[in-house]
Every structure is written in structure tokens, then in C-alpha cells.
Design an enzyme around this catalytic site. Structure first.
Site, PDB file in Angstrom:
ATOM      1  N   CYS A  74       3.801  15.827  -1.393  1.00 19.67           N
ATOM      2  CA  CYS A  74       3.256  14.523  -1.037  1.00 19.67           C
ATOM      3  C   CYS A  74       1.836  14.675  -0.501  1.00 19.67           C
ATOM      4  CB  CYS A  74       4.130  13.854   0.023  1.00 19.67           C
ATOM      5  SG  CYS A  74       3.431  12.322   0.671  1.00 19.67           S
ATOM      6  N   CYS A  77       1.389  13.690   3.454  1.00 18.59           N
ATOM      7  CA  CYS A  77       1.978  14.466   4.554  1.00 18.59           C
ATOM      8  C   CYS A  77       0.937  15.422   5.126  1.00 18.59           C
ATOM      9  CB  CYS A  77       3.180  15.261   4.052  1.00 18.59           C
ATOM     10  SG  CYS A  77       4.645  14.258   3.701  1.00 18.59           S
ATOM     11  N   ASN A 178       1.887  -2.072   0.221  1.00 20.05           N
ATOM     12  CA  ASN A 178       2.902  -2.257  -0.813  1.00 20.05           C
ATOM     13  C   ASN A 178       4.083  -1.372  -0.450  1.00 20.05           C
ATOM     14  OD1 ASN A 178       1.126  -3.866  -2.345  1.00 20.05           O
ATOM     15  ND2 ASN A 178       0.294  -2.063  -3.371  1.00 20.05           N
ATOM     16  N   HIS A 189       5.436   7.896   0.793  1.00 16.60           N
ATOM     17  CA  HIS A 189       5.060   8.066   2.197  1.00 16.60           C
ATOM     18  C   HIS A 189       4.588   6.724   2.782  1.00 16.60           C
ATOM     19  CE1 HIS A 189       3.741  11.028   5.365  1.00 16.60           C
ATOM     20  NE2 HIS A 189       3.187   9.900   5.804  1.00 16.60           N
ATOM     21  N   HIS A 191       2.488   4.086   3.987  1.00 17.11           N
ATOM     22  CA  HIS A 191       1.037   3.962   4.009  1.00 17.11           C
ATOM     23  C   HIS A 191       0.620   2.576   3.529  1.00 17.11           C
ATOM     24  CE1 HIS A 191       1.602   4.627  -0.296  1.00 17.11           C
ATOM     25  NE2 HIS A 191       0.357   4.239  -0.505  1.00 17.11           N
ATOM     26  N   GLN A 193      -3.278   0.276   2.389  1.00 12.52           N
ATOM     27  CA  GLN A 193      -4.609   0.441   1.820  1.00 12.52           C
ATOM     28  C   GLN A 193      -5.550  -0.619   2.386  1.00 12.52           C
ATOM     29  OE1 GLN A 193      -4.668   1.397  -2.568  1.00 12.52           O
ATOM     30  NE2 GLN A 193      -2.504   0.844  -2.431  1.00 12.52           N
TER      31      GLN A 193
END
Length: 362
Positions: A74, A77, A178, A189, A191, A193
Site C-alpha cells: 500500500c 502506509c 471516496n 487505505h 484517505h 483528496q
């Protein structure tokens, strides 16, 4: 909890990465990015569609972006001795960095661009796209964060909104998340934007037009009056505290949609007071919990901060967060098919008052 420190580094391809620390952190400079990364992709293009008076971004390099890698690879991470991710440090609280596959960028020199026809001018996609990592825990979610961590995220979004608004040519800064493969995420993960748009997006244009017409007709503020009307009606209110109200819009487009608005009109996240920032986390986490409780499984959603534009029309903006899901039943999704996709005319499958009642009961 507020941000204790903020430190920035450059990744090996020149992109900026910023650590937002909740407690004093070690010198991040001792964790450099040791990867050999390719040169930045070419700038995207903006092409004007004269038939609907809108700009469309064309960013072909995004076809090669990372897609649902295994957890041990990932890129969000912390880095380990076995794998170097986008984040060189071995741990972090909240991290923001420039997207490796940006829709818009202010650091890429655009190629010479010429209009395609007399009616279709073309512009470089100048702007900025950043990734916001909410936690180093790959298996967590925004809804599992503490209110204190949500405050850190809000402070980070305020920091980035202020800085990105200063980029020449940026028209609006848009933070969003999203969640879920049903929505189309490419990384699991937790997150979000942030897009710094070079043009005012169509939905914002529509909202500005409606607000301007309402002001000319009544002298009032459209969103403030809408919020006051929902508070008075009460039937679509899902939750509220001293500083925020969460409600289902009377004309909701999505099966389950909630808007969370501060009681005081502010233009953007940086304008929120400490008390408003502290009060946001508990009500937002409550709404996310209710979303996940609807069908007894993680709810796919889009969470979108609507902020005032940078230039003309800024006084018409009223900060609010829009949270909605495409899931309309435990085993059914709301597809944007003929009417929605071709004509932009939404047909909602769930009565907004019923949606609010269901969410309140959870």
C-alpha cells in the site's frame, strides 16, 4: 487536540509531503524518500464544451495510477525496510502530499496547447491535487477515528485550503473522500483528496447562480435561509449540536444524503473557529456511524466539502459538508443511468423524510 507541529519534505520526484503531528515529532528529514521515481507526467488539458458551457479535464496519464494493491504494497502506509511507500517515515498522524497522478498540477510545465476548433479552446490543467492520509492504520476508516484525530484532519484541510487558494489561477479548493469499491476507490487505505480547480465546477456554478438570484430577489442568503427552514421544520434533521446541524435535504438526489452545516455562515474551513472545529468531529462521526448502521455493513459514500470560490462570488458561499451514498438497499445500488447520466435529471428511490427518520432511529 490541535496540530503540535507541521513539517514538510520533498519526495524524490520533487513532490511536497507534509506531516501534521499531534505531538512533538522527530526530525522527518532523517527519513528521506530513497525511491527512484519517474519524471512527473505531462500536464492535463482543459477542453471547453460549448454545448453546455463547461470545461472538461483530460488527464490520460491517470490511466496508469495504482489500482487496489495488496496491503503489504500500500503506497499510503508508512514505509518499512521491506517496502518504500509514498510516506518515508515509519509512522505518522496525518499526512498530505501531492498526488503522483494529478488531474491538475502547478509544478508541471505544460506543453504548448492550441485550440481544437474555433468553438473548443484548450487550456493547461493548472491547479493542484493532494492526497490526505487520515491515519497510518491501513485497516481503519474515517468513522473509526477519534474526535481528536478528526480535529487534526480539519486543521490540515484548513492549512491546505489556505495555501492552495493562493496558487495563481485556482478558482476553488475542494476536499473530499471516496469510500468503498462501489464508489470506485483505487486504494483501500483511509484517505481523502483535495482538488484545487482552475475553473469553477458546474455544481458550484449552479449554486452560485441560485444564490445570486435569491439575493437579488429577497436580499437574503439562500443557504442560511435553507438551513433555518430545515431547523424549523425539524422533520429532516438527523442530529445537531451547539455549532452544527446535520439534515437530509428536502430535494435530496441520493438515496441517503446528509448535509452538515455550521450555524454561523463561514466561507471555508480556515474560517471555522476552534469551537466549531472541535464540535464537527462528534457530529460527523455520529452520522458516519448511522450510515454504517443502515444495512449492517460499511456504507460506500462520497464526503464533499463545499467551500466558497476564491474569486468573484466568494461572498455567496456558505461552507457545508455533503455526505451521500449510492446504496439504496442492502443489496441494491443507485446507478446513474439514462436520466441521471444523460440528462442530469435525478430520480430518487428513497423519500427524504423517510431517510431522515431511518437515520435518526439508528
Amino acid at each position: 487536540m490541535t496540530i503540535s507541529s507541521r513539517d514538510a519534505i520533498r519526495l524524490s520526484d520533487g513532490r511536497e509531503l507534509i506531516y501534521f503531528n499531534e505531538s512533538p515529532a522527530p526530525d522527518r528529514a532523517k527519513y528521506p524518500d530513497k525511491r527512484e521515481l519517474p519524471t512527473p507526467p505531462p500536464a492535463s488539458q482543459l477542453r471547453y464544451d460549448p454545448l453546455v458551457d463547461e470545461w472538461v479535464a483530460v488527464a490520460a496519464h491517470r490511466q496508469t495510477r495504482t489500482f487496489l494493491p495488496p496491503s503489504d504494497a500500500c503506497p499510503l502506509c508508512p514505509s518499512t525496510p521491506a517496502f518504500s511507500s509514498e510516506i518515508p517515515a515509519p509512522n505518522y498522524d496525518v499526512v498530505v502530499f501531492e498526488n503522483q497522478f494529478p488531474s491538475f498540477s502547478d509544478r508541471i510545465k505544460p506543453d504548448e496547447i492550441t485550440s481544437l476548433t474555433d468553438l473548443v479552446p484548450v487550456r493547461p490543467g493548472i491547479g493542484r491535487c493532494e492526497v490526505v492520509c487520515f491515519t497510518s492504520d491501513h485497516n481503519s476508516s474515517f468513522g473509526a477515528l477519534t474526535p481528536e484525530r478528526v480535529r487534526t484532519v480539519v486543521d490540515a484541510l484548513a492549512d491546505r485550503t489556505s495555501e492552495m487558494s493562493e496558487i495563481p489561477g485556482v478558482a476553488q479548493v475542494f476536499p473530499f473522500e471516496n469510500r468503498g469499491v462501489e464508489i470506485g476507490v483505487t486504494l483501500h487505505h483511509p484517505h481523502g483528496q483535495i482538488y484545487a480547480y482552475p475553473t469553477v465546477p458546474p455544481r458550484t456554478q449552479a449554486m452560485l447562480g441560485a444564490a445570486a438570484r435569491y439575493r437579488a430577489r429577497t436580499g437574503g442568503d439562500l443557504y442560511a435561509d435553507t438551513l433555518a427552514a430545515e431547523q424549523k421544520a425539524e422533520v429532516r434533521i438527523v442530529a445537531a449540536n451547539e455549532h452544527w446541524t446535520a439534515y437530509v435535504p428536502a430535494a435530496a438526489r441520493w438515496p441517503y444524503e446528509v448535509q452538515i452545516a455550521p450555524h454561523r455562515k463561514v466561507a471555508d474551513i480556515p474560517a471555522l473557529s476552534d469551537a466549531e472545529r472541535d464540535a464537527f468531529g462528534p457530529i460527523y462521526l455520529d452520522i458516519l456511524r448511522r450510515f454504517d448502521g443502515l444495512f449492517g455493513k460499511p456504507m460506500p459514500y462520497i464526503s464533499a466539502w463545499h467551500q466558497a470560490v476564491v474569486g468573484e462570488g466568494r461572498d455567496l458561499g456558505y461552507l457545508h459538508l455533503q455526505l451521500f451514498s449510492i446504496r439504496r438497499a442492502a443489496d441494491k445500488l443507485k446507478y446513474l443511468a439514462g436520466s441521471e447520466s444523460a440528462m442530469g435529471a435525478f430520480v430518487n428511490d428513497v423519500v427524504p423524510e423517510k431517510a431522515a427518520e431511518t437515520l435518526r432511529s439508528l
